[in-house]
Design a protein around this motif. Structure first.
Motif, PDB file in Angstrom:
ATOM      1  N   ARG A 102       0.356  -1.155  -0.564  1.00 17.02           N
ATOM      2  CA  ARG A 102      -0.195  -0.173   0.209  1.00 17.02           C
ATOM      3  C   ARG A 102       0.658   1.476  -0.386  1.00 17.02           C
ATOM      4  N   ALA A 103       2.161   1.409   0.503  1.00 19.98           N
ATOM      5  CA  ALA A 103       2.388   2.640   0.670  1.00 19.98           C
ATOM      6  C   ALA A 103       3.899   2.809  -0.702  1.00 19.98           C
ATOM      7  N   VAL A 104       3.816   1.985  -0.829  1.00 19.22           N
ATOM      8  CA  VAL A 104       4.443   1.908  -2.271  1.00 19.22           C
ATOM      9  C   VAL A 104       3.471   2.485  -3.500  1.00 19.22           C
ATOM     10  N   SER A 105       2.772   2.083  -3.507  1.00 21.98           N
ATOM     11  CA  SER A 105       1.753   1.984  -5.163  1.00 21.98           C
ATOM     12  C   SER A 105       1.803   3.706  -3.961  1.00 21.98           C
ATOM     13  N   ILE A 106       0.721   4.226  -2.922  1.00 20.05           N
ATOM     14  CA  ILE A 106       0.759   5.724  -2.755  1.00 20.05           C
ATOM     15  C   ILE A 106       1.834   6.106  -2.947  1.00 20.05           C
ATOM     16  N   ARG A 107       2.752   5.978  -2.343  1.00 18.68           N
ATOM     17  CA  ARG A 107       4.005   6.978  -2.542  1.00 18.68           C
ATOM     18  C   ARG A 107       4.796   7.024  -4.677  1.00 18.68           C
ATOM     19  N   GLU A 110       3.880   5.412  -9.719  1.00 14.75           N
ATOM     20  CA  GLU A 110       3.497   4.502 -11.839  1.00 14.75           C
ATOM     21  C   GLU A 110       5.003   3.479 -11.287  1.00 14.75           C
ATOM     22  N   VAL A 111       5.670   3.340 -10.742  1.00 15.67           N
ATOM     23  CA  VAL A 111       6.194   2.211 -10.194  1.00 15.67           C
ATOM     24  C   VAL A 111       5.822   1.017 -10.186  1.00 15.67           C
ATOM     25  N   THR A 112       4.315   0.651  -9.457  1.00 16.14           N
ATOM     26  CA  THR A 112       3.887  -0.016  -9.762  1.00 16.14           C
ATOM     27  C   THR A 112       2.629  -0.780 -10.583  1.00 16.14           C
ATOM     28  N   PHE A 177      -2.124  -3.496  -6.781  1.00 22.32           N
ATOM     29  CA  PHE A 177      -2.843  -3.060  -7.920  1.00 22.32           C
ATOM     30  C   PHE A 177      -3.960  -2.413  -7.508  1.00 22.32           C
ATOM     31  N   SER A 178      -4.875  -2.744  -7.090  1.00 22.16           N
ATOM     32  CA  SER A 178      -5.870  -1.583  -6.421  1.00 22.16           C
ATOM     33  C   SER A 178      -5.190  -0.386  -6.213  1.00 22.16           C
ATOM     34  N   PHE A 179      -4.100  -0.212  -5.723  1.00 21.44           N
ATOM     35  CA  PHE A 179      -4.228   1.390  -5.447  1.00 21.44           C
ATOM     36  C   PHE A 179      -3.434   1.910  -6.630  1.00 21.44           C
ATOM     37  N   ALA A 180      -3.199   1.560  -7.971  1.00 19.98           N
ATOM     38  CA  ALA A 180      -2.451   2.453  -8.864  1.00 19.98           C
ATOM     39  C   ALA A 180      -3.020   1.815 -10.098  1.00 19.98           C
ATOM     40  N   SER A 181      -3.880   1.430 -10.280  1.00 20.43           N
ATOM     41  CA  SER A 181      -4.910   1.112 -11.305  1.00 20.43           C
ATOM     42  C   SER A 181      -6.428   1.224 -11.290  1.00 20.43           C
TER      43      SER A 181
END
Length: 219
Positions: A102-107, A110-112, A177-181
């Protein structure tokens, strides 16, 4: 690997860290927003503030640049796992992985997004060129944690380590994926009704309790 590719890889690695960061940031933005097929290496060069000639001295092709970006993205994701240890146990490790995802996807959404794109069938020819260790990092971590728990009698004795590791990894991946897509975000809302509910700590706790019950954790 041919000599030209070795030469270009060495040229990029030999340039300054600041220049590398500018190129990678520009490439991540371009690939995440346009996808591999729509991405333009000229736009990446302009955004990074380098000449197109320099770009091709660093990368033989757009494909090679994408693979370099993908490896960088995977390192970013796996660096987040460095604090997880085999002795933590599968329940604690699973919760940590959900929170890290969650932290990586929010921060760094684009990486995710690039990680998600690379998993699509249309890019299978590219993703297949990544080193075998790319995905094996999480595979080994899950299996080692589960094997340690099983040896200590902390999970069900009949637990199949391979299939359990596969399912745990998929749970974390889909949550990430649900945080970035947009697609996976909307899909998540179908189950929870709103993103505020689905993105809460309570959702993570519910997922953790589900896993605790599934593996028969005794702690």
């Amino acid at each position: 690997m041919d000599r030209n590719r070795l030469r270009t890889q060495g040229a990029f690695e030999g340039t300054s860290a600041e220049r590398q960061e500018r190129i990678l940031d520009a490439a991540i933005h371009e690939f995440a927003s346009r996808g591999f097929n729509g991405a333009n290496i000229n736009i990446i060069a302009r955004r990074a503030g380098v000449s197109i000639g320099s770009m091709y001295s660093y990368f033989e092709s757009k494909e090679e640049l994408f693979l370099t970006v993908m490896k960088y993205c995977l390192r970013t994701l796996y660096d987040a796992l460095s604090s997880i240890h085999v002795t933590d146990g599968v329940v604690a490790a699973f919760e940590d992985m959900l929170r890290m995802a969650r932290a990586v996807s929010i921060r760094q959404p684009e990486v995710t997004q690039i990680y998600l794109d690379c998993s699509s069938q249309s890019l299978v020819s590219l993703s297949g060129k990544l080193s075998s260790e790319a995905e094996s990092v999480t595979v080994k971590l899950y299996k080692d944690i589960l094997a340690n728990d099983k040896a200590l009698g902390r999970v069900r004795a009949d637990l199949d380590i391979d299939s359990t590791a596969f399912m745990l990894d998929n749970l974390v991946m889909m949550y990430q994926f649900s945080f970035a897509s947009d697609y996976f975000s909307e899909r998540k809302k179908l189950f929870f009704g709103s993103l505020e509910v689905s993105d809460s700590d309570e959702t993570i706790r519910s997922m953790v309790e589900f896993v605790r019950s599934a593996v028969g954790a005794s702690y």
